[in-house]
Design a protein around this motif. Structure first.
Motif, PDB file in Angstrom:
ATOM      1  N   VAL A 148       0.832  -1.203   0.000  1.00 27.00           N
ATOM      2  CA  VAL A 148       0.000   0.000   0.000  1.00 27.00           C
ATOM      3  C   VAL A 148       0.867   1.254   0.000  1.00 27.00           C
ATOM      4  CG1 VAL A 148      -1.707   1.296   1.333  1.00 27.00           C
ATOM      5  CG2 VAL A 148      -2.004  -1.137   0.993  1.00 27.00           C
ATOM      6  N   ALA A 149       1.967   1.235   0.736  1.00 26.50           N
ATOM      7  CA  ALA A 149       2.871   2.384   0.747  1.00 26.50           C
ATOM      8  C   ALA A 149       3.508   2.596  -0.627  1.00 26.50           C
ATOM      9  CB  ALA A 149       3.949   2.192   1.802  1.00 26.50           C
ATOM     10  N   THR A 150       3.853   1.506  -1.286  1.00 25.43           N
ATOM     11  CA  THR A 150       4.423   1.615  -2.631  1.00 25.43           C
ATOM     12  C   THR A 150       3.391   2.143  -3.617  1.00 25.43           C
ATOM     13  OG1 THR A 150       5.952  -0.176  -2.156  1.00 25.43           O
ATOM     14  CG2 THR A 150       5.557   0.321  -4.468  1.00 25.43           C
ATOM     15  N   CYS A 151       2.163   1.671  -3.509  1.00 19.41           N
ATOM     16  CA  CYS A 151       1.102   2.176  -4.387  1.00 19.41           C
ATOM     17  C   CYS A 151       0.847   3.665  -4.139  1.00 19.41           C
ATOM     18  CB  CYS A 151      -0.181   1.381  -4.194  1.00 19.41           C
ATOM     19  SG  CYS A 151      -0.080  -0.294  -4.823  1.00 19.41           S
ATOM     20  N   ALA A 152       0.920   4.091  -2.889  1.00 21.22           N
ATOM     21  CA  ALA A 152       0.762   5.518  -2.584  1.00 21.22           C
ATOM     22  C   ALA A 152       1.919   6.321  -3.167  1.00 21.22           C
ATOM     23  CB  ALA A 152       0.671   5.724  -1.079  1.00 21.22           C
ATOM     24  N   SER A 153       3.123   5.782  -3.118  1.00 19.54           N
ATOM     25  CA  SER A 153       4.276   6.463  -3.715  1.00 19.54           C
ATOM     26  C   SER A 153       4.123   6.566  -5.229  1.00 19.54           C
ATOM     27  CB  SER A 153       5.568   5.723  -3.391  1.00 19.54           C
ATOM     28  OG  SER A 153       5.831   5.759  -2.027  1.00 19.54           O
ATOM     29  N   LEU A 154       3.656   5.487  -5.839  1.00 18.46           N
ATOM     30  CA  LEU A 154       3.459   5.502  -7.288  1.00 18.46           C
ATOM     31  C   LEU A 154       2.351   6.451  -7.704  1.00 18.46           C
ATOM     32  CD1 LEU A 154       3.840   1.743  -8.262  1.00 18.46           C
ATOM     33  CD2 LEU A 154       5.386   3.632  -8.796  1.00 18.46           C
ATOM     34  N   SER A 155       1.300   6.544  -6.913  1.00 18.35           N
ATOM     35  CA  SER A 155       0.208   7.447  -7.291  1.00 18.35           C
ATOM     36  C   SER A 155       0.640   8.906  -7.201  1.00 18.35           C
ATOM     37  CB  SER A 155      -1.024   7.199  -6.414  1.00 18.35           C
ATOM     38  OG  SER A 155      -0.755   7.569  -5.081  1.00 18.35           O
ATOM     39  N   GLY A 156       1.644   9.217  -6.386  1.00 22.51           N
ATOM     40  CA  GLY A 156       2.173  10.576  -6.348  1.00 22.51           C
ATOM     41  C   GLY A 156       3.024  10.903  -7.556  1.00 22.51           C
ATOM     42  N   VAL A 157       3.585   9.884  -8.181  1.00 24.15           N
ATOM     43  CA  VAL A 157       4.441  10.088  -9.349  1.00 24.15           C
ATOM     44  C   VAL A 157       3.628  10.066 -10.636  1.00 24.15           C
ATOM     45  CG1 VAL A 157       6.329   9.078 -10.688  1.00 24.15           C
ATOM     46  CG2 VAL A 157       6.460   9.145  -8.212  1.00 24.15           C
ATOM     47  N   VAL A 158       2.698   9.127 -10.717  1.00 26.51           N
ATOM     48  CA  VAL A 158       1.899   8.945 -11.928  1.00 26.51           C
ATOM     49  C   VAL A 158       0.671   9.838 -11.825  1.00 26.51           C
ATOM     50  CG1 VAL A 158       0.622   7.279 -13.302  1.00 26.51           C
ATOM     51  CG2 VAL A 158       2.688   6.577 -12.114  1.00 26.51           C
ATOM     52  N   GLY A 159       0.390  10.563 -12.861  1.00 25.98           N
ATOM     53  CA  GLY A 159      -0.772  11.436 -12.862  1.00 25.98           C
ATOM     54  C   GLY A 159      -1.762  11.052 -13.948  1.00 25.98           C
ATOM     55  N   GLY A 160      -2.871  11.714 -13.962  1.00 28.28           N
ATOM     56  CA  GLY A 160      -3.883  11.491 -14.994  1.00 28.28           C
ATOM     57  C   GLY A 160      -4.561  10.140 -14.853  1.00 28.28           C
ATOM     58  N   TRP A 161      -4.901   9.570 -16.004  1.00 29.29           N
ATOM     59  CA  TRP A 161      -5.596   8.273 -16.018  1.00 29.29           C
ATOM     60  C   TRP A 161      -4.702   7.131 -15.564  1.00 29.29           C
ATOM     61  CZ3 TRP A 161     -10.613   7.809 -16.184  1.00 29.29           C
ATOM     62  CH2 TRP A 161     -11.358   8.850 -16.703  1.00 29.29           C
ATOM     63  N   LEU A 162      -3.403   7.278 -15.695  1.00 30.56           N
ATOM     64  CA  LEU A 162      -2.497   6.231 -15.231  1.00 30.56           C
ATOM     65  C   LEU A 162      -2.499   6.108 -13.704  1.00 30.56           C
ATOM     66  CD1 LEU A 162       0.584   6.698 -17.562  1.00 30.56           C
ATOM     67  CD2 LEU A 162      -1.115   4.883 -17.618  1.00 30.56           C
ATOM     68  N   GLY A 163      -2.988   7.130 -13.020  1.00 30.24           N
ATOM     69  CA  GLY A 163      -3.080   7.086 -11.574  1.00 30.24           C
ATOM     70  C   GLY A 163      -4.082   6.066 -11.064  1.00 30.24           C
ATOM     71  N   VAL A 164      -4.934   5.568 -11.958  1.00 27.80           N
ATOM     72  CA  VAL A 164      -5.914   4.539 -11.586  1.00 27.80           C
ATOM     73  C   VAL A 164      -5.204   3.209 -11.308  1.00 27.80           C
ATOM     74  CG1 VAL A 164      -7.906   3.223 -12.432  1.00 27.80           C
ATOM     75  CG2 VAL A 164      -7.765   5.678 -12.837  1.00 27.80           C
ATOM     76  N   ILE A 165      -4.087   2.968 -11.984  1.00 28.84           N
ATOM     77  CA  ILE A 165      -3.378   1.688 -11.833  1.00 28.84           C
ATOM     78  C   ILE A 165      -2.871   1.495 -10.404  1.00 28.84           C
ATOM     79  CG2 ILE A 165      -1.393   0.337 -12.608  1.00 28.84           C
ATOM     80  CD1 ILE A 165      -1.854   1.611 -15.398  1.00 28.84           C
ATOM     81  N   PRO A 166      -2.135   2.455  -9.820  1.00 30.58           N
ATOM     82  CA  PRO A 166      -1.732   2.248  -8.422  1.00 30.58           C
ATOM     83  C   PRO A 166      -2.926   2.185  -7.465  1.00 30.58           C
ATOM     84  CG  PRO A 166      -0.458   4.034  -9.377  1.00 30.58           C
ATOM     85  CD  PRO A 166      -1.495   3.643 -10.369  1.00 30.58           C
TER      86      PRO A 166
END
Length: 177
Positions: A148-166
């Motif tokens: 979950v911490a890694t997914c939160a880190s990834l969602s801060g990096v990835v924006g837009g529609w790709l943010g749905v993946i994390p």
């Protein structure tokens, strides 16, 4: 999550990445403390048996590799430029993954090195089952914390529609827990 009940006006300012990770960190630490509470020295007449125990007896290596992989991914995500979250939470995923590695290492070490119950085969099988169950509790909580911490880190990096993946990967990690 209880801040809405206490002070509705400040609830939104209290919610951040750290408070979002707190329940998972508490689960990982609680699982290790629970295993520590089970360690006791037998009383009365003692008998020794030599049984080689390894981590692989109770835990598959894929879960430990998952936690280590989460550390690498969250470290890389911390080094990339952020698209959403503030810079104060950049290293939270890496710190949570390190805490998950520590919890898994200490917890499984405690489980593996706990004194065995001596007696008949039924008691020995029960002891092995309780060891495996305890190891799975510790590693499961550690995987949830790191994932979950890694997914939160990834969602801060990835924006837009790709943010749905994390975001969806968070539910996958919690489902595996």
């Amino acid at each position: 999550m209880y801040m809405n009940v206490i002070d509705v006006e400040r609830a939104a300012s209290f919610a951040n990445d750290l408070t979002g990770q707190a329940p998972l960190a508490a689960a990982a630490v609680g699982a290790v403390v629970a295993e520590l509470s089970l360690v006791h020295r037998p009383r009365g007449t003692r008998s020794a048996t030599l049984t080689a125990r390894r981590w692989s007896d109770d835990i598959h290596g894929v879960w430990l590799a998952t936690i280590a992989g989460c550390l690498v991914v969250s470290l890389l995500a911390a080094l990339l430029p952020r698209s959403q979250a503030g810079p104060e939470w950049v290293w939270l995923g890496t710190a949570a993954s390190c805490m998950a590695i520590l919890a898994a290492t200490v917890g499984v070490h405690i489980v593996v090195n706990r004194p065995a119950i001596s007696g008949d085969d039924d008691r020995a099988r029960l002891d092995d089952a309780l060891r495996a169950d305890g190891a799975h509790h510790v590693v499961g909580a550690a995987v949830a914390l790191a994932g979950v911490a890694t997914c939160a880190s990834l969602s801060g990096v990835v924006g837009g529609w790709l943010g749905v993946i994390p975001f969806l990967l968070t539910y996958f990690v919690l489902g595996n827990w």
